[in-house]
Design an enzyme around this catalytic site. Structure first.
Site, PDB file in Angstrom:
ATOM      1  N   LYS A 118     -43.105  40.742  11.745  1.00  0.00           N
ATOM      2  CA  LYS A 118     -41.896  41.360  11.610  1.00  0.00           C
ATOM      3  C   LYS A 118     -41.990  42.564  11.692  1.00  0.00           C
ATOM      4  O   LYS A 118     -41.014  42.857  12.835  1.00  0.00           O
ATOM      5  CB  LYS A 118     -41.651  40.887  10.413  1.00  0.00           C
ATOM      6  CG  LYS A 118     -41.622  39.857  10.269  1.00  0.00           C
ATOM      7  CD  LYS A 118     -40.441  39.090   9.207  1.00  0.00           C
ATOM      8  CE  LYS A 118     -39.930  37.901   9.316  1.00  0.00           C
ATOM      9  NZ  LYS A 118     -39.201  37.047   8.518  1.00  0.00           N
ATOM     10  N   LYS A 200     -43.573  28.605  16.806  1.00  0.00           N
ATOM     11  CA  LYS A 200     -43.012  28.268  16.001  1.00  0.00           C
ATOM     12  C   LYS A 200     -41.605  27.561  15.507  1.00  0.00           C
ATOM     13  O   LYS A 200     -41.259  28.674  15.963  1.00  0.00           O
ATOM     14  CB  LYS A 200     -44.284  28.788  14.982  1.00  0.00           C
ATOM     15  CG  LYS A 200     -42.985  28.977  13.339  1.00  0.00           C
ATOM     16  CD  LYS A 200     -43.496  29.381  11.889  1.00  0.00           C
ATOM     17  CE  LYS A 200     -42.524  30.275  11.479  1.00  0.00           C
ATOM     18  NZ  LYS A 200     -42.208  30.830  10.033  1.00  0.00           N
ATOM     19  N   LYS A 203     -35.990  29.485  12.102  1.00  0.00           N
ATOM     20  CA  LYS A 203     -34.499  29.797  11.904  1.00  0.00           C
ATOM     21  C   LYS A 203     -34.391  30.746  12.638  1.00  0.00           C
ATOM     22  O   LYS A 203     -32.432  31.412  13.103  1.00  0.00           O
ATOM     23  CB  LYS A 203     -34.157  29.461  10.421  1.00  0.00           C
ATOM     24  CG  LYS A 203     -34.926  30.262  10.017  1.00  0.00           C
ATOM     25  CD  LYS A 203     -34.096  30.054   7.994  1.00  0.00           C
ATOM     26  CE  LYS A 203     -34.667  29.821   6.861  1.00  0.00           C
ATOM     27  NZ  LYS A 203     -36.005  30.930   6.611  1.00  0.00           N
TER      28      LYS A 203
HETATM   29  P1  ATP Z   1     -38.056  33.451  10.339  1.00  0.00           P
HETATM   30  O1  ATP Z   1     -36.156  33.046  10.197  1.00  0.00           O
HETATM   31  O2  ATP Z   1     -38.678  34.296   9.517  1.00  0.00           O
HETATM   32  O3  ATP Z   1     -38.744  32.393  10.965  1.00  0.00           O
HETATM   33  P2  ATP Z   1     -38.936  30.291   8.521  1.00  0.00           P
HETATM   34  O4  ATP Z   1     -38.871  29.339   9.543  1.00  0.00           O
HETATM   35  O5  ATP Z   1     -40.096  30.830   8.785  1.00  0.00           O
HETATM   36  O6  ATP Z   1     -38.319  32.084   8.654  1.00  0.00           O
HETATM   37  P3  ATP Z   1     -39.484  31.154   5.592  1.00  0.00           P
HETATM   38  O7  ATP Z   1     -38.318  31.110   4.550  1.00  0.00           O
HETATM   39  O8  ATP Z   1     -40.062  32.569   6.210  1.00  0.00           O
HETATM   40  O9  ATP Z   1     -38.905  30.571   6.936  1.00  0.00           O
HETATM   41  O10 ATP Z   1     -40.843  30.022   5.440  1.00  0.00           O
HETATM   42  C1  ATP Z   1     -39.847  29.072   4.141  1.00  0.00           C
HETATM   43  C2  ATP Z   1     -41.308  27.877   4.686  1.00  0.00           C
HETATM   44  O11 ATP Z   1     -41.067  26.897   5.587  1.00  0.00           O
HETATM   45  C3  ATP Z   1     -42.634  28.740   4.606  1.00  0.00           C
HETATM   46  O12 ATP Z   1     -43.864  27.272   3.378  1.00  0.00           O
HETATM   47  C4  ATP Z   1     -43.129  28.196   5.858  1.00  0.00           C
HETATM   48  O13 ATP Z   1     -44.636  28.135   5.602  1.00  0.00           O
HETATM   49  C5  ATP Z   1     -42.296  26.784   6.239  1.00  0.00           C
HETATM   50  N1  ATP Z   1     -42.716  26.898   7.606  1.00  0.00           N
HETATM   51  C6  ATP Z   1     -41.403  27.395   8.246  1.00  0.00           C
HETATM   52  N2  ATP Z   1     -41.370  27.468   9.171  1.00  0.00           N
HETATM   53  C7  ATP Z   1     -42.126  26.650   9.723  1.00  0.00           C
HETATM   54  C8  ATP Z   1     -42.595  25.554  10.650  1.00  0.00           C
HETATM   55  N3  ATP Z   1     -42.005  26.054  12.546  1.00  0.00           N
HETATM   56  N4  ATP Z   1     -42.998  24.244  10.353  1.00  0.00           N
HETATM   57  C9  ATP Z   1     -43.735  24.271   9.569  1.00  0.00           C
HETATM   58  N5  ATP Z   1     -43.818  24.764   8.107  1.00  0.00           N
HETATM   59  C10 ATP Z   1     -42.848  26.253   8.425  1.00  0.00           C
END
Ligand code: ATP
Ligand code: LTN
Length: 334
Positions: A118, A200, A203
């Site tokens: 980050k 990964k 969002k």
């Molecule tokens: P960012 O916008 O930083 O990418 P993010 O999509 O990782 O955020 P978070 O709110 O940080 O979302 O994560 C919420 C939950 O979803 C956490 O438990 C995280 O481990 C899970 N998660 C996020 N991305 C994935 C993925 N691609 N596959 C499986 N689990 C995920």
């Protein structure tokens, strides 16, 4: 000992209101929340305190917090049986986080990969909150004497630091916090980007074709799956290096419950066109009920406010007990 009713184990997890969850968030975390919601004493929350580490616009934050909360209820979580709350409505989270900051070493916090990622992504705003992020997460978890934390694999390191902090505190002052275990599902632990399947699914990806949002309509879902990157082999089977196909197989397996073997058999002799159609339809079937329920709930703001209030009261009751205990142990006057 007739009234020795078995106490359910405790499950807790939070999600940041940083945008509409993706299929990755759903299969990696949220779907497990729903699956665990019957058998455990559950606390699920919207991590709005965490989300200000990337300084969202205040109006966006308010809207997204409500949307994320509605989405949690749309999953089928029962706000009366489970505790579904907004993190900032429970002051104990910030209070315990400060105490735990003083029991966390600079060196161990510096090793967190999410902090490094980050800080690289937002080089103009590497704030102390971003650095202390895992300590706030530790407070979230430890306040509820949590047994299991359903998360995607990317959060495993934060669970480890949580255990280390708890263990250190318990070692100094006697048993105060339960040591939590991560709960990481097998197939949905890491859903990858549809465009760069070695990354990964996230969002915050700038390319909307890389992720499926849980509120995308059927048409959009089908289009995104059809344009997912695969390879030129045109054979559906799991193998290292076939990242795109492996990812679609994982998604299909999560949505249908089929094993890799069953999937390979189903698409034996067929090309990627048939496979992608089936994956797309399985994802549409999986997300449709969630989307319909979300659309119904998001228009009922009074109901959402009522549930948030109930969630805050129930969460505060449990959280305060642990907070008081920790405050007493470190020597604050009662
Ligand atoms: P960012 O916008 O930083 O990418 P993010 O999509 O990782 O955020 P978070 O709110 O940080 O979302 O994560 C919420 C939950 O979803 C956490 O438990 C995280 O481990 C899970 N998660 C996020 N991305 C994935 C993925 N691609 N596959 C499986 N689990 C995920
Ligand atoms: N850090 C998590 C969100 C989060 C969380 C928690 C998850 C905040 N507090 C407590 C589990 C338990 C994330 O970035 N996904």
């Amino acid at each position: 000992m007739e009234n020795n009713q078995e106490k359910k184990q405790t499950v807790l997890s939070l999600i940041q209101p940083t945008g509409t969850p993706t299929l990755g968030n759903y299969l990696g975390a949220l779907k497990n929340w729903k699956n665990m919601s019957d058998g455990y004493d559950c606390f699920f929350g919207v991590a709005d305190l965490h989300s200000i580490t990337v300084r969202p616009n205040p109006a966006d934050l308010r809207r997204r917090t409500t949307e994320m909360y509605a989405l949690l209820l749309a999953l089928g979580l029962d706000p009366h049986k489970n505790t579904v709350f907004v993190q900032s409505h429970v002051p104990a989270h910030a209070q315990l986080a400060w105490i735990l900051d003083c029991y966390t070493q600079f060196g161990e916090a510096s090793r967190m990969t999410q902090f490094k990622d980050k800080s690289e992504k937002h080089p103009d705003n590497v704030n102390v909150g971003l650095f202390a992020y895992p300590v706030l997460m530790a407070a979230d978890i430890l306040l509820y004497q949590t047994d299991f934390v359903p998360i995607g694999i990317d959060q495993k390191q934060h669970l480890e630091i949580t255990r280390n902090i708890a263990d250190r505190f318990n070692g100094l002052y006697g048993n105060t916090f339960k040591l939590p275990e991560p709960f990481i599902g097998k197939s949905g632990a890491k859903i990858m980007s549809l465009q760069e399947p070695n990354k990964k699914m996230s969002k915050s990806d700038t390319n909307p074709k890389a992720f499926i949002s849980v509120l995308d309509d059927d048409n959009t879902i089908m289009k995104k799956i059809k344009s997912a990157v695969t390879d030129s082999e045109a054979r559906v089977y799991r193998k290292d290096g076939k990242d795109g196909v492996n990812n679609l197989m994982g998604i299909y397996s999560c949505c249908t419950g089929k094993t890799d073997e069953e999937i390979e058999k189903e698409f034996d002799g067929k090309g990627y066109g048939d496979f992608k159609n089936a994956v797309g339809e399985a994802v549409c079937d999986e997300l449709r009920p969630l989307r319909d329920e979300y659309n119904r709930l998001i228009s009922d703001k009074a109901y959402l406010a009522e549930c948030m209030k109930e969630g805050a009261e129930k969460a505060s009751y449990t959280a305060e007990r642990t907070l008081k205990k920790a405050m007493k142990k470190v020597g604050f006057l009662q």
